[in-house]
Design a protein around this motif. Structure first.
Motif, mmCIF file in Angstrom:
data_model
loop_
_atom_site.group_PDB
_atom_site.id
_atom_site.type_symbol
_atom_site.label_atom_id
_atom_site.label_comp_id
_atom_site.label_asym_id
_atom_site.label_seq_id
_atom_site.Cartn_x
_atom_site.Cartn_y
_atom_site.Cartn_z
ATOM 1 N N PHE A 109 2.361 54.356 31.027
ATOM 2 C CA PHE A 109 1.114 53.616 30.868
ATOM 3 C C PHE A 109 0.720 52.955 32.183
ATOM 4 O O PHE A 109 -0.444 52.953 32.571
ATOM 5 N N ARG A 110 1.743 52.435 32.868
ATOM 6 C CA ARG A 110 1.522 51.793 34.156
ATOM 7 C C ARG A 110 0.893 52.788 35.137
ATOM 8 O O ARG A 110 -0.074 52.497 35.824
ATOM 9 N N LYS A 111 1.443 53.970 35.119
ATOM 10 C CA LYS A 111 0.968 55.008 36.040
ATOM 11 C C LYS A 111 -0.481 55.399 35.727
ATOM 12 O O LYS A 111 -1.324 55.525 36.602
ATOM 13 N N LEU A 112 -0.761 55.586 34.440
ATOM 14 C CA LEU A 112 -2.071 56.074 34.026
ATOM 15 C C LEU A 112 -3.141 54.999 34.106
ATOM 16 O O LEU A 112 -4.280 55.270 34.456
ATOM 17 N N SER A 113 -2.769 53.774 33.770
ATOM 18 C CA SER A 113 -3.793 52.742 33.648
ATOM 19 C C SER A 113 -4.078 52.037 34.971
ATOM 20 O O SER A 113 -5.186 51.564 35.196
ATOM 21 N N GLY A 114 -3.015 51.918 35.829
ATOM 22 C CA GLY A 114 -3.183 51.178 37.069
ATOM 23 C C GLY A 114 -3.295 49.676 36.848
ATOM 24 O O GLY A 114 -3.895 48.962 37.638
ATOM 25 N N LEU A 115 -2.720 49.182 35.760
ATOM 26 C CA LEU A 115 -2.789 47.754 35.451
ATOM 27 C C LEU A 115 -1.485 47.062 35.830
ATOM 28 O O LEU A 115 -0.983 46.200 35.112
ATOM 29 N N ASP A 116 -0.892 47.495 36.928
ATOM 30 C CA ASP A 116 0.431 46.998 37.377
ATOM 31 C C ASP A 116 0.592 45.490 37.250
ATOM 32 O O ASP A 116 1.481 45.007 36.562
ATOM 33 N N SER A 117 -0.325 44.773 37.922
ATOM 34 C CA SER A 117 -0.161 43.316 38.024
ATOM 35 C C SER A 117 -0.248 42.644 36.657
ATOM 36 O O SER A 117 0.493 41.724 36.347
ATOM 37 N N LEU A 118 -1.151 43.173 35.843
ATOM 38 C CA LEU A 118 -1.326 42.595 34.513
ATOM 39 C C LEU A 118 -0.074 42.807 33.673
ATOM 40 O O LEU A 118 0.415 41.901 32.998
ATOM 41 N N ASP A 120 2.898 43.158 34.687
ATOM 42 C CA ASP A 120 4.020 42.347 35.188
ATOM 43 C C ASP A 120 4.035 40.948 34.597
ATOM 44 O O ASP A 120 5.075 40.316 34.504
ATOM 45 N N THR A 121 2.849 40.504 34.183
ATOM 46 C CA THR A 121 2.786 39.148 33.642
ATOM 47 C C THR A 121 3.292 39.064 32.205
ATOM 48 O O THR A 121 3.564 37.995 31.700
ATOM 49 N N LEU A 122 3.432 40.189 31.534
ATOM 50 C CA LEU A 122 3.898 40.166 30.147
ATOM 51 C C LEU A 122 5.378 39.840 30.090
ATOM 52 O O LEU A 122 6.165 40.366 30.883
ATOM 53 N N PRO A 123 5.745 39.003 29.128
ATOM 54 C CA PRO A 123 7.165 38.634 29.044
ATOM 55 C C PRO A 123 8.042 39.792 28.576
ATOM 56 O O PRO A 123 9.151 39.980 29.074
ATOM 57 N N THR A 124 7.570 40.561 27.628
ATOM 58 C CA THR A 124 8.363 41.702 27.133
ATOM 59 C C THR A 124 7.492 42.956 27.131
ATOM 60 O O THR A 124 6.269 42.887 27.268
ATOM 61 N N ASN A 125 8.171 44.053 26.979
ATOM 62 C CA ASN A 125 7.447 45.344 26.894
ATOM 63 C C ASN A 125 6.744 45.419 25.545
ATOM 64 O O ASN A 125 7.404 45.439 24.498
#
Lengths: 309, 223
Positions: A109-118, A120-125
């Motif tokens: 999802f990280r790769k496809l969405s490009g929402l890396d920074s967002l 990273d802010t989540l506490p859990t997956n």
């Protein structure tokens, strides 16, 4: 003796058959017009049927790629999920199972969405682990697959089971609706063929009134008088059915080019199925039945009215 | 062979074509039916051929009670009656052979028997060489003989004729009547409606004379 009588009987039928064919042949233009009317009326539902059969065929091809995604509950760990995947593989309705862990899903999802920074802010997956199940689509009916989906959803580890090919079911429903529509259209057009042949026979009866009277005077039974008209209906129907078949082939020939182009744009191996063999039997046979029935109705209705005076 | 007992024929418009008619024709007899136009000659023949049914009374033909014959049996009954008409009633799109063959084809005779009997009948009326012609190519007298050949081809016990010489000149008429005599001589019951009185008074047969639908008189053999 009985054998000889039977031979006579067959011979007489053959004679009437050829005699009526000769009569039709001697009025080529009028007969051709009747054949065309019957042919077009039969070809219309037949071509729609062939197209629908093709759509159906395409949709069954796609059954193979139908898959069910099982989103597992958050507290299920990798080990437990792997175990579930192996268990499911043993089910007879299931051909293939693959497992994708929550972390892998997140990565994807990280790769496809490009929402890396967002992310990273989540506490859990937040993403669940997924088991992707491929049902044996070729051998299973749609409702069995639906049943399978609900059974999978009932498993304690599974949060949600989702069939990815719901649109395929919609297509099937549309297809079924289409088939119903074609049945109705076919029925109505068959009725019109019946009426066309009935009317043609009615005119033939009126044309031969004096002949019918003479035959009655010299002892002809109704069966005897009816016979040539029934065979006339037989010929109109059968030959009209052949015209329908030819019309169908021409229609399919005209559609074939654009369809192939369309298919190549979708990278599909799809080619039009013509059903020419079965239609070559089916159309003249249907025509024949309608022809004989139409003639029977017309003769029954008008014959008794003609009596010698 | 033909027996009328107190026969009435009323048409729907109250017109009474036959009133209280009784007479009998013996097996193998030949007789003429005469009377003025509208006396009921055609109606009488139609009752025998079951083209019409009697309103009252009994018609017996060949030991069959026609008043009781159900419609589905009419075709089989008619095969025992040879019918000859003033206007021939031939099928104009079929050859002479096919016209004469029609009663045999209807009866389901086999091919060889049909050929044999049709040629025998055509030979009898002297038209063997015309079997391939269409009726339209024949003279009036010849067409009438085709009609007669068709009436006798399946050897019916009764031969009925309605004004068979109506359109023919005296010589041809005499030929036709002579033909009927020949069939009578081999045992066929012959009944001929005619108003050709000059012709039939030279012939030794009984006359059934109608007047306004009633039996006016019956002559014995007139010679």
């Amino acid at each position: 003796m009985i054998n000889l009588n039977f031979k006579n009987y067959l011979l007489r039928h053959l004679q009437v058959m050829l005699f009526t064919l000769g009569r039709i042949w001697r009025q080529p233009l009028a007969s051709l017009m009747t054949f065309m009317v019957i042919g077009i009326a039969l070809a219309l539902p037949a071509s729609l049927y062939v197209l629908l059969k093709n759509i159906e065929q395409v949709s069954t091809q796609w059954d193979d790629v139908a898959q069910i995604s099982l989103f597992l509950k958050q507290d299920i760990n990798d080990q437990k999920a792997q175990k579930l995947a192996t268990e499911l593989k043993a089910w007879p309705e299931i051909t293939n199972v693959s497992y994708q862990s929550a972390s892998k899903s997140l990565e994807e999802f990280r790769k496809l969405s490009g929402l890396d920074s967002l992310l990273d802010t989540l506490p859990t997956n937040p993403l669940p682990a997924v088991v992707i199940v491929q049902p044996d689509g070729k051998n299973l009916q749609a409702d069995v697959i639906g049943d399978l989906v609900s059974r999978l959803e009932a498993l304690p580890d599974v949060e949600l089971a989702q069939l990815d090919m719901e649109w395929l079911q919609r297509l099937r429903s549309i297809n079924e609706t289409g088939q119903r529509g074609i049945s109705i259209l076919g029925l109505l057009l068959s009725l019109s063929v019946l009426l066309v042949i009935g009317n043609t026979i009615r005119l033939a009866i009126l044309n031969q009134q004096s002949e019918i009277r003479v035959i009655k005077l010299v002892g002809g039974t109704n069966t005897f008088i009816r016979r040539p008209f029934l065979y006339t209906g037989f010929w109109y129907g059968t030959l009209g059915g052949f015209v329908a078949w030819i019309t169908l082939l021409i229609t399919m020939g005209l559609i074939n080019g654009p369809i192939n182009e369309l298919a190549s744009q979708y990278n599909s191996q799809f080619t039009l199925t013509w059903l020419s063999g079965s239609m070559m039997l089916f159309l003249p046979f249907t025509g024949m039945l309608l022809g004989v029935m139409g003639a029977w109705l017309a003769v029954g209705r008008h014959l008794s009215a003609i009596e010698p005076t | 062979m033909i027996k009328f007992t107190d026969v009435y024929k009323r048409y729907t418009n109250q017109y009474e074509a036959l009133s209280g008619l009784s007479f009998e024709l013996m097996d193998g007899e030949m007789a003429f039916l005469t009377g003025h136009s509208g006396a009921g000659k055609s109606t009488l023949l139609k009752l025998i051929a079951l083209i019409e049914r009697a309103s009252h009374g009994q018609v017996l033909v060949n030991n069959q009670n026609l008043t009781r014959l159900p419609p589905r049996k009419i075709p089989y009954y008619r095969r025992q009656i040879g019918l000859v008409f003033q206007d021939h009633n031939l099928l104009h799109d079929r050859t002479v052979f096919d016209n004469v063959a029609l009663p045999l084809v209807i009866a389901g005779e086999n091919h060889r028997e049909i050929g044999r009997r049709v040629r025998a009948a055509l030979d009898k009326v002297g038209l063997l060489n015309k079997e391939r012609n269409l009726p339209i190519a024949l003279s009036g007298g010849e067409q009438q003989r085709v009609g007669i050949a068709r009436a006798v081809v399946n050897r019916p016990p009764v031969l009925l004729a309605d004004e068979p010489t109506g359109n023919l000149d005296p010589d041809l008429s005499r030929d036709i009547m002579h033909l009927f005599e020949q069939f009578n001589q081999v045992g066929v019951t012959v009944f001929i409606a005619t108003h050709d009185l000059d012709l039939i008074k030279t012939m030794p047969y009984r006359q059934v004379i109608l007047h306004k639908g009633r039996l006016s008189q019956q002559t014995e053999h007139s010679i």
